[in-house]
Design an enzyme around this catalytic site. Structure first.
Site, PDB file in Angstrom:
ATOM      1  CE  LYS A   1     -10.411   1.682  -1.407  1.00  0.00           C
ATOM      2  NZ  LYS A   1      -9.306   2.321  -0.636  1.00  0.00           N
TER       3      LYS A   1
ATOM      4  CE1 TYR B   1     -11.161  -0.172   3.932  1.00  0.00           C
ATOM      5  CE2 TYR B   1     -13.137   0.977   3.192  1.00  0.00           C
ATOM      6  CZ  TYR B   1     -11.887   0.427   2.934  1.00  0.00           C
ATOM      7  OH  TYR B   1     -11.375   0.479   1.650  1.00  0.00           O
TER       8      TYR B   1
ATOM      9  CG  ASN C   1      -6.386   4.261  -1.856  1.00  0.00           C
ATOM     10  OD1 ASN C   1      -7.597   4.058  -1.880  1.00  0.00           O
ATOM     11  ND2 ASN C   1      -5.617   3.787  -0.907  1.00  0.00           N
TER      12      ASN C   1
ATOM     13  CG  HIS D   1     -10.422  -3.256  -0.324  1.00  0.00           C
ATOM     14  ND1 HIS D   1      -9.862  -3.029   0.912  1.00  0.00           N
ATOM     15  CD2 HIS D   1     -10.849  -4.546  -0.307  1.00  0.00           C
ATOM     16  CE1 HIS D   1      -9.948  -4.140   1.645  1.00  0.00           C
ATOM     17  NE2 HIS D   1     -10.552  -5.073   0.930  1.00  0.00           N
TER      18      HIS D   1
ATOM     19  CD  GLU E   1     -11.575  -7.598   3.066  1.00  0.00           C
ATOM     20  OE1 GLU E   1     -11.011  -6.823   3.854  1.00  0.00           O
ATOM     21  OE2 GLU E   1     -11.127  -7.847   1.937  1.00  0.00           O
TER      22      GLU E   1
HETATM   23  N1  UDP Z   1      -6.691   5.636   4.196  1.00  0.00           N
HETATM   24  C1  UDP Z   1      -6.665   7.007   4.275  1.00  0.00           C
HETATM   25  N2  UDP Z   1      -5.682   7.608   5.027  1.00  0.00           N
HETATM   26  C2  UDP Z   1      -4.722   6.892   5.673  1.00  0.00           C
HETATM   27  C3  UDP Z   1      -4.752   5.485   5.575  1.00  0.00           C
HETATM   28  C4  UDP Z   1      -5.741   4.882   4.826  1.00  0.00           C
HETATM   29  O1  UDP Z   1      -7.523   7.691   3.714  1.00  0.00           O
HETATM   30  O2  UDP Z   1      -3.853   7.482   6.331  1.00  0.00           O
HETATM   31  C5  UDP Z   1      -7.751   4.980   3.421  1.00  0.00           C
HETATM   32  C6  UDP Z   1      -7.286   4.518   2.046  1.00  0.00           C
HETATM   33  O3  UDP Z   1      -8.387   4.670   1.134  1.00  0.00           O
HETATM   34  C7  UDP Z   1      -6.979   3.052   2.281  1.00  0.00           C
HETATM   35  C8  UDP Z   1      -8.097   2.678   3.261  1.00  0.00           C
HETATM   36  O4  UDP Z   1      -8.201   3.820   4.115  1.00  0.00           O
HETATM   37  O5  UDP Z   1      -7.014   2.302   1.087  1.00  0.00           O
HETATM   38  C9  UDP Z   1      -7.844   1.447   4.093  1.00  0.00           C
HETATM   39  O6  UDP Z   1      -6.619   1.574   4.757  1.00  0.00           O
HETATM   40  P1  UDP Z   1      -5.593   0.359   4.821  1.00  0.00           P
HETATM   41  O7  UDP Z   1      -4.534   0.716   5.776  1.00  0.00           O
HETATM   42  O8  UDP Z   1      -6.349  -0.915   5.056  1.00  0.00           O
HETATM   43  O9  UDP Z   1      -4.950   0.361   3.345  1.00  0.00           O
HETATM   44  P2  UDP Z   1      -5.127  -0.648   2.112  1.00  0.00           P
HETATM   45  O10 UDP Z   1      -5.279  -2.029   2.681  1.00  0.00           O
HETATM   46  O11 UDP Z   1      -6.341  -0.192   1.335  1.00  0.00           O
HETATM   47  O12 UDP Z   1      -3.869  -0.488   1.306  1.00  0.00           O
HETATM   48 MG    MG Z   2      -6.597  -2.732   4.112  1.00  0.00          MG
END
Ligand code: UDP
Ligand code: MG
Length: 137
Positions: free
Chosen positions: A9, A49, A112, A115, A126
């Site tokens: 990211k 997303y 974070n 991805h 994807e």
């Molecule tokens: N995210 C966030 N707040 C939340 C949950 C997710 O900002 O409460 C963001 C975070 O960058 C995360 C992305 O949205 O990586 C996608 O969410 P997902 O639940 O798919 O998590 P991931 O698969 O990336 O672990």
């Molecule tokens: Mg995810």
């Protein structure tokens, strides 16, 4: 052979963590079949997303992903979807274990670093979306 989609990211790129992150996957044994730097616009980020559209953080997430260039990658190898998620660590960096990418380099969920596809099915979706002309183009 299984493939997964991994994206560093904008914060990971901006902080100069690209080499370190790629190195972790390489050392684990992932083969990279595609790798490119790109800046995505809002419609593209929203499509990636789309499953999270109803979430309260959706707007902030789209702003974050579009704020600078990202590195998009296809990793290949046995079990790479699950192993990729393990190397990346939990979504919330307050809960991701030390030794994982998020555990070592991130402190808030809104930034974070990385991805990784959460299933073989979403990996295929994807990869097709991010590499529509195949892995080399
Ligand atoms: N995210 C966030 N707040 C939340 C949950 C997710 O900002 O409460 C963001 C975070 O960058 C995360 C992305 O949205 O990586 C996608 O969410 P997902 O639940 O798919 O998590 P991931 O698969 O990336 O672990
Ligand atoms: Mg995810």
């Amino acid at each position: 052979m299984e493939q997964t989609f991994i994206m560093i990211k904008p914060d990971g790129v901006q902080r100069g963590l690209v080499g370190e992150i790629i190195s972790r996957f390489e050392k684990k044994g992932f083969s990279f079949k595609g790798l490119k730097l790109m800046t995505v616009d809002s419609p593209f980020a929203k499509k990636h997303y789309e499953d999270l559209l109803s979430k309260p953080f959706f707007g902030a997430l789209i702003g974050y992903i579009t704020c600078g260039p990202v590195i998009a990658m296809i990793g290949e190898g046995e079990g790479v979807v699950k192993t990729g998620r393990t190397i990346i660590g939990a979504t919330n960096p307050t809960q991701s274990a030390p030794g994982t990418i998020r555990g070592d380099f991130a402190i808030v969920m809104g930034m974070n670093i990385i991805h990784g596809s959460d299933s073989v099915e979403s990996a295929q979706k994807e990869i097709a979306f991010w590499f529509p002309d195949g892995p080399i183009n």
